[in-house]
Design a protein around this motif. Structure first.
Motif, short mmCIF file in Angstrom:
data_model
loop_
_atom_site.label_atom_id
_atom_site.label_comp_id
_atom_site.label_asym_id
_atom_site.label_seq_id
_atom_site.Cartn_x
_atom_site.Cartn_y
_atom_site.Cartn_z
N ARG A 170 0.84 -1.19 0.00
CA ARG A 170 0.00 0.00 0.00
C ARG A 170 0.88 1.25 0.00
NH1 ARG A 170 -3.55 -1.69 5.38
NH2 ARG A 170 -3.95 -3.86 4.76
N ILE A 171 0.33 2.32 -0.51
CA ILE A 171 0.93 3.63 -0.28
C ILE A 171 -0.01 4.39 0.64
CG2 ILE A 171 1.51 5.88 -1.28
CD1 ILE A 171 2.53 4.51 -3.73
N MET A 172 0.52 4.82 1.78
CA MET A 172 -0.23 5.63 2.73
C MET A 172 0.21 7.08 2.53
SD MET A 172 -1.75 3.05 4.09
CE MET A 172 -2.68 3.94 5.37
N ARG A 173 -0.76 7.98 2.43
CA ARG A 173 -0.43 9.39 2.20
C ARG A 173 -1.17 10.27 3.19
NH1 ARG A 173 -2.21 11.80 -3.38
NH2 ARG A 173 -4.12 12.24 -2.22
N TRP A 174 -0.39 10.94 4.04
CA TRP A 174 -0.94 11.95 4.94
C TRP A 174 -0.88 13.29 4.21
CZ3 TRP A 174 1.48 7.62 6.53
CH2 TRP A 174 0.94 6.92 7.61
N GLU A 175 -2.01 13.97 4.14
CA GLU A 175 -2.11 15.15 3.27
C GLU A 175 -1.35 16.35 3.80
OE1 GLU A 175 -4.33 14.48 0.14
OE2 GLU A 175 -3.10 12.97 1.15
N THR A 176 -1.22 16.46 5.10
CA THR A 176 -0.54 17.61 5.71
C THR A 176 0.24 17.15 6.93
OG1 THR A 176 -2.28 18.19 7.29
CG2 THR A 176 -2.51 19.08 5.06
N LEU A 177 1.06 18.03 7.45
CA LEU A 177 1.77 17.72 8.70
C LEU A 177 0.81 17.57 9.87
CD1 LEU A 177 4.85 20.09 8.38
CD2 LEU A 177 4.88 17.60 8.41
N GLN A 178 -0.34 18.22 9.78
CA GLN A 178 -1.30 18.16 10.88
C GLN A 178 -2.24 16.96 10.78
OE1 GLN A 178 -0.94 20.78 8.82
NE2 GLN A 178 -0.15 22.48 10.04
N ALA A 179 -2.26 16.28 9.63
CA ALA A 179 -3.22 15.20 9.43
C ALA A 179 -2.90 14.01 10.34
CB ALA A 179 -3.19 14.75 7.97
N THR A 180 -3.95 13.41 10.86
CA THR A 180 -3.79 12.25 11.72
C THR A 180 -4.21 10.95 11.04
OG1 THR A 180 -5.99 12.61 12.67
CG2 THR A 180 -4.11 13.62 13.81
N LYS A 181 -4.92 11.04 9.94
CA LYS A 181 -5.34 9.87 9.18
C LYS A 181 -4.78 9.97 7.76
CE LYS A 181 -9.66 9.14 11.74
NZ LYS A 181 -11.15 9.02 11.62
N ALA A 182 -4.54 8.81 7.19
CA ALA A 182 -3.93 8.76 5.87
C ALA A 182 -4.89 8.15 4.85
CB ALA A 182 -2.65 7.93 5.91
N LEU A 183 -4.71 8.56 3.61
CA LEU A 183 -5.34 7.87 2.49
C LEU A 183 -4.51 6.63 2.18
CD1 LEU A 183 -6.02 10.88 0.10
CD2 LEU A 183 -7.75 9.57 1.34
N ALA A 184 -5.18 5.55 1.79
CA ALA A 184 -4.49 4.30 1.45
C ALA A 184 -4.75 3.96 -0.01
CB ALA A 184 -4.95 3.16 2.35
#
Length: 288
Positions: A170-184
């Motif tokens: 998988r590639i996990m992507r956190w959108e910002t430095l403040q984000a706590t959840k990632a897109l998978a």
């Protein structure tokens, strides 16, 4: 009588000549009409080509002149691989790394702007091989879904798909430095896009039963420190420890929140089909 007959012949000849002159202009119209048709067809073809080119043109950021930085890391089953990898070729695209654990994104040409600024373009600059089921690292390490896989987090489960070893890339992507959840992302991994400054990417090789929320987010202290420095003070790399690269800016203080990239991105995973996942044909992300 002779004069009358001669007059009739003259009149007949004149009549015949007049008829010929009256028809000739109609024949002469064929050439300009054909030319006009050619011009019209040419204009239509130009318009069609422009429409197709505009549809395929880069859409959205990053644009020429942008300069972003993202953090990336490799997660193997239950731990991060802490090795750092430099570019193996001359930087041709402007999406590269300096061996500091960061992805530096400042496109040199439109071929890597907009929807073309992808993980695949980054992979073209380093010794990584990536497809939807396998990633091969520069040191020869291969994380392949068809290999031994990862140990099950629940080997006593009655479900053999959970109890047996296995793997999913998988590639996990956190959108910002403040984000706590990632897109998978689990499909079209090379098409996953860079969308802003300060994003975090994890190439995660995990058991299929592992929840997206259980894939850990890497330490982003280096990225935060890097983004808080003026460009002239941003180093290529300042050394490394077994915890990853360390930036010594002499201050030793935590980054100031107000200095972080300004963003309106939510701190939640975006559901598939929203505006973000429809930009430039980016593959849809799974929900957490």
């Amino acid at each position: 009588m002779a004069r009358s007959a001669a007059a009739k012949k003259v009149a007949k000849a004149a009549s015949a000549g007049g008829s010929g002159r009256g028809f000739r202009p109609r024949r002469d119209l064929l050439f300009p009409a054909a030319m006009l048709l050619v011009v019209i067809l040419g204009v239509v073809l130009i318009l069609v080509a422009r429409i197709e080119r505009s549809e395929n043109a880069p859409a959205g950021p990053p644009r020429l002149g942008d300069h972003w930085h993202s953090l990336y890391a490799i997660y193997d089953c239950d731990d991060f691989i802490l090795d750092l990898y430099p570019n193996d070729v001359d930087d041709l695209s402007g999406i590269h790394t300096h061996g500091d654990g960061l992805i530096h994104i400042h496109p040199f040409h439109t071929g890597v702007t907009g929807q073309f600024a992808t993980v695949g373009s980054f992979m073209g600059e380093i010794e990584f091989e990536l497809d939807d089921s396998k990633i091969e690292l520069p040191d020869g390490t291969i994380l392949d879904e068809s290999g031994e896989g990862c140990a099950s987090p629940d080997p006593d489960s009655d479900d053999p798909d959970i109890a047996e070893p296995g793997a999913e890339l998988r590639i996990m992507r956190w959108e910002t430095l403040q984000a706590t959840k990632a897109l998978a992302f689990t499909e079209d991994l090379r098409d996953v896009r860079f969308l802003g400054d300060g994003q975090i990417f994890v190439f995660a090789y995990v058991h299929p039963s592992v929840e997206n929320a259980d894939v850990p987010r890497p330490d982003d202290a280096f990225l935060r420190s890097y983004l808080n420095l003026p460009p002239e003070d941003q180093p290529l790399v300042d050394g490394s420890t077994e915890e990853g690269p360390v930036l010594d800016d002499g201050g030793g203080s935590e980054p100031v929140e107000g200095d972080l990239p300004v963003t309106s991105e939510p701190n939640e995973t975006v559901e598939p089909g929203t505006d973000e996942n429809s930009m430039g044909g980016e593959p849809a992300a799974a929900t957490p």
